[in-house]
Design an enzyme around this catalytic site. Structure first.
Site, mmCIF file in Angstrom:
data_model
loop_
_atom_site.group_PDB
_atom_site.id
_atom_site.type_symbol
_atom_site.label_atom_id
_atom_site.label_comp_id
_atom_site.label_asym_id
_atom_site.label_seq_id
_atom_site.Cartn_x
_atom_site.Cartn_y
_atom_site.Cartn_z
ATOM 1 N N LYS A 113 -42.513 -51.021 14.384
ATOM 2 C CA LYS A 113 -42.430 -51.370 16.117
ATOM 3 C C LYS A 113 -41.832 -50.560 17.394
ATOM 4 O O LYS A 113 -42.785 -50.768 17.972
ATOM 5 C CB LYS A 113 -40.699 -52.294 16.151
ATOM 6 C CG LYS A 113 -41.049 -53.561 15.364
ATOM 7 C CD LYS A 113 -39.799 -54.721 15.651
ATOM 8 C CE LYS A 113 -39.787 -55.951 15.038
ATOM 9 N NZ LYS A 113 -38.595 -56.623 14.797
ATOM 10 N N LYS A 262 -50.132 -61.961 7.782
ATOM 11 C CA LYS A 262 -48.980 -61.953 7.527
ATOM 12 C C LYS A 262 -49.095 -63.244 9.531
ATOM 13 O O LYS A 262 -49.358 -62.892 10.407
ATOM 14 C CB LYS A 262 -47.742 -62.016 7.351
ATOM 15 C CG LYS A 262 -46.292 -62.014 8.273
ATOM 16 C CD LYS A 262 -45.569 -61.275 7.804
ATOM 17 C CE LYS A 262 -44.010 -60.886 9.040
ATOM 18 N NZ LYS A 262 -42.745 -61.889 8.858
ATOM 19 N N LYS A 265 -45.375 -65.151 14.513
ATOM 20 C CA LYS A 265 -44.434 -64.603 16.211
ATOM 21 C C LYS A 265 -45.707 -64.360 17.198
ATOM 22 O O LYS A 265 -45.807 -65.013 18.027
ATOM 23 C CB LYS A 265 -43.382 -64.972 16.237
ATOM 24 C CG LYS A 265 -42.249 -66.257 15.750
ATOM 25 C CD LYS A 265 -40.623 -65.578 15.832
ATOM 26 C CE LYS A 265 -39.303 -66.237 15.051
ATOM 27 N NZ LYS A 265 -38.300 -65.933 14.685
HETATM 28 P P1 ADP Z 1 -42.081 -63.527 12.912
HETATM 29 O O1 ADP Z 1 -42.550 -62.174 11.538
HETATM 30 O O2 ADP Z 1 -42.772 -64.222 13.272
HETATM 31 O O3 ADP Z 1 -41.965 -62.384 13.932
HETATM 32 P P2 ADP Z 1 -39.681 -63.132 12.103
HETATM 33 O O4 ADP Z 1 -39.338 -61.601 10.960
HETATM 34 O O5 ADP Z 1 -38.750 -63.299 12.852
HETATM 35 O O6 ADP Z 1 -41.055 -63.876 12.134
HETATM 36 O O7 ADP Z 1 -38.985 -63.802 10.438
HETATM 37 C C1 ADP Z 1 -37.907 -65.069 10.767
HETATM 38 C C2 ADP Z 1 -37.518 -65.257 8.648
HETATM 39 O O8 ADP Z 1 -39.178 -66.278 8.766
HETATM 40 C C3 ADP Z 1 -37.880 -64.546 7.632
HETATM 41 O O9 ADP Z 1 -36.596 -64.365 6.968
HETATM 42 C C4 ADP Z 1 -39.032 -63.863 7.331
HETATM 43 O O10 ADP Z 1 -38.960 -63.465 6.199
HETATM 44 C C5 ADP Z 1 -39.380 -65.456 7.094
HETATM 45 N N1 ADP Z 1 -41.201 -65.185 7.811
HETATM 46 C C6 ADP Z 1 -41.461 -64.850 8.590
HETATM 47 N N2 ADP Z 1 -42.888 -65.051 8.627
HETATM 48 C C7 ADP Z 1 -43.563 -65.521 7.721
HETATM 49 C C8 ADP Z 1 -44.598 -65.721 6.682
HETATM 50 N N3 ADP Z 1 -45.349 -65.552 7.809
HETATM 51 N N4 ADP Z 1 -44.787 -66.283 5.688
HETATM 52 C C9 ADP Z 1 -43.236 -66.767 5.060
HETATM 53 N N5 ADP Z 1 -41.926 -66.084 5.311
HETATM 54 C C10 ADP Z 1 -41.801 -65.524 6.791
#
Ligand code: ADP
Ligand code: TRP
Length: 399
Positions: A113, A262, A265
């Site tokens: 990050k 992956k 958001k």
């Molecule tokens: P992002 O990566 O989209 O910013 P976050 O880091 O806020 O999402 O993740 C929030 C939760 O959702 C965490 O517990 C994370 O492990 C899960 N998560 C995020 N993206 C995925 C994905 N593509 N597949 C499965 N779980 C995910």
């Protein structure tokens, strides 16, 4: 016997997507019957990167609505915004005083990050130290060369090679230092200390189990280490060491535009993810445009066909099946038919959730009441633990 306590949360940063749902929130639902559950909206974590205040507030309510619409029941679980319970920030300060910087520097999410280079300072330091060995070797070889006609001829090349090697190490070290200095000048303390706050979230409730995805496992390990450091300092097993709950049903969902990345958001392309606020048309459109490959027929092969494998994973997760079973079912189907059926399954599964979310968001008063009573219940759990922690540190407290 008291129930085991679960704590987890998602950052309210908007664009809640299928990955957040299938990989996180959905898997919390069954835990409500076997565990005491505390689910926060991690807004203190969200501000480790810049947030627009109006959006943060909107996204906090939206994420709360998503929790409830996905099956988190406010009667069974505590749902609240992290910032509404001061104990998180206060405990984070205390725990920060038990956390060596070295532990935080190893966190890969921070490096990613903050945009830090992948090379570690330890490796560069080792290379720099090795220069001494290289020079000793150089001197030895050149001296040998002086007594040996053949080696005399070679000594020039040897010298050039070694000098070149040393220069390369120096250049790499300088580039590394330059980028570290530049980044550390502007990167924020909060982003760096984020895992300490996460440890406070967990330890501040004496949570025993934390459902997290792969990406958060390193932070949970750190929370255990911090608990250990505090416990050693006060000579007592005060903080239970939290265990990760790896959910067998949790699916890792990849971007619809790139089967090797992956779903996230923060992906700039809205077509890369299905969000919990997408309507039927948006879902069908995104799936129609989803990446596939040029191979005919549907097979489940995550290594060689990641994009198709991802669609199969999504299909299976939405219909309580397995990717292999779905692949067998669609072995000879056209991509368009497969995608059409997947869109239908996604709409069937998600539309009641979306509808419930809309209803909840139309009535912010009720939603806010749920959050307020969640915050109240969370405070009742966290405050006594904070007081006990403060006592162990040696802080004065009013009776
Ligand atoms: P992002 O990566 O989209 O910013 P976050 O880091 O806020 O999402 O993740 C929030 C939760 O959702 C965490 O517990 C994370 O492990 C899960 N998560 C995020 N993206 C995925 C994905 N593509 N597949 C499965 N779980 C995910
Ligand atoms: N850091 C987590 C994420 O980005 C959210 C989070 C904050 C969390 N505190 C937590 C998750 C405590 C589990 C336990 O997704």
């Amino acid at each position: 016997m008291t129930k085991k306590r679960v704590l987890s949360g998602v950052q309210p940063t908007g664009n809640l997507h299928l990955g957040n749902y299938l990989g996180a929130i959905r898997n919390w639902v069954p835990l409500q019957d076997s565990h005491e559950c505390v689910f926060m909206l991690a807004d203190l974590h969200a501000i480790t990167v810049p947030q627009n205040p109006a959006d943060l507030l909107k996204n906090t309510r939206e994420t709360a609505a998503a929790y409830i619409a996905c099956g988190i029941d406010p009667k069974k679980s505590i749902i609240f915004p992290q910032s509404a319970v001061r104990a998180h920030a206060e405990l984070a300060w205390i725990l920060g005083c038990y956390t060596p910087l070295g532990w935080l520097k190893r966190m890969t999410q921070y490096k990613e990050k903050a945009g830090l280079s992948a090379s570690s300072p330890e490796r560069i330091l080792k290379d720099l130290k090795d220069q001494k060995k290289i020079f000793t070797e150089l001197t030895r070889q050149v001296h040998e060369g002086l007594d040996n006609i053949r080696l005399q001829a070679d000594s020039k090349t040897i010298t050039a090679d070694i000098t070149q090697g040393v220069l390369e190490i120096n250049e790499e070290a300088a580039a590394f230092l330059e980028s570290e200095i530049k980044i550390s000048e502007k990167s924020k303390l909060g982003l760096f200390s984020y895992p300490v706050l996460m440890a406070a979230d967990i330890l501040g409730y004496h949570a025993t189990h934390v459902p997290v995805g792969e990406d958060q496992k390193q932070h949970l390990e750190l929370a255990r280490d911090i608990a250990g450091a505090f416990n050693r300092a006060c000579g007592e097993e005060f903080f239970p060491l939290p265990d990760p709950l790896i959910m067998p049903t949790a699916a890792r969902i990849m971007s619809l535009k790139d089967g090797t990345k992956k779903m996230s958001k923060s992906d700039p392309s809205d077509l890369s993810r299905i969000t919990l606020t997408d309507d039927a048309d948006a879902i069908a459109n995104k799936l129609r445009k989803a990446q596939t490959d040029t191979i005919t027929g549907i097979t489940y092969d995550p290594e060689t066909r990641p994009a198709i494998a991802n669609l199969l994973t999504i299909f299976a997760a939405l219909t309580d099946s397995t990717p292999q079973k779905i692949a067998d079912q669609y072995a000879t189907a056209q991509n368009s038919q497969f995608k059409g059926d997947l869109a239908e399954a996604a709409v069937t599964h998600l539309s009641p959730i979306t509808a419930r979310m809309r209803t909840l968001l139309d009535d912010t008063e009720t939603l806010d009441t749920i959050l307020a009573s969640g915050a109240h219940a969370a405070r009742d759990l966290a405050q006594p633990i904070l007081r006990e922690t403060m006592k162990r540190v040696g802080f004065w407290q009013s009776a």
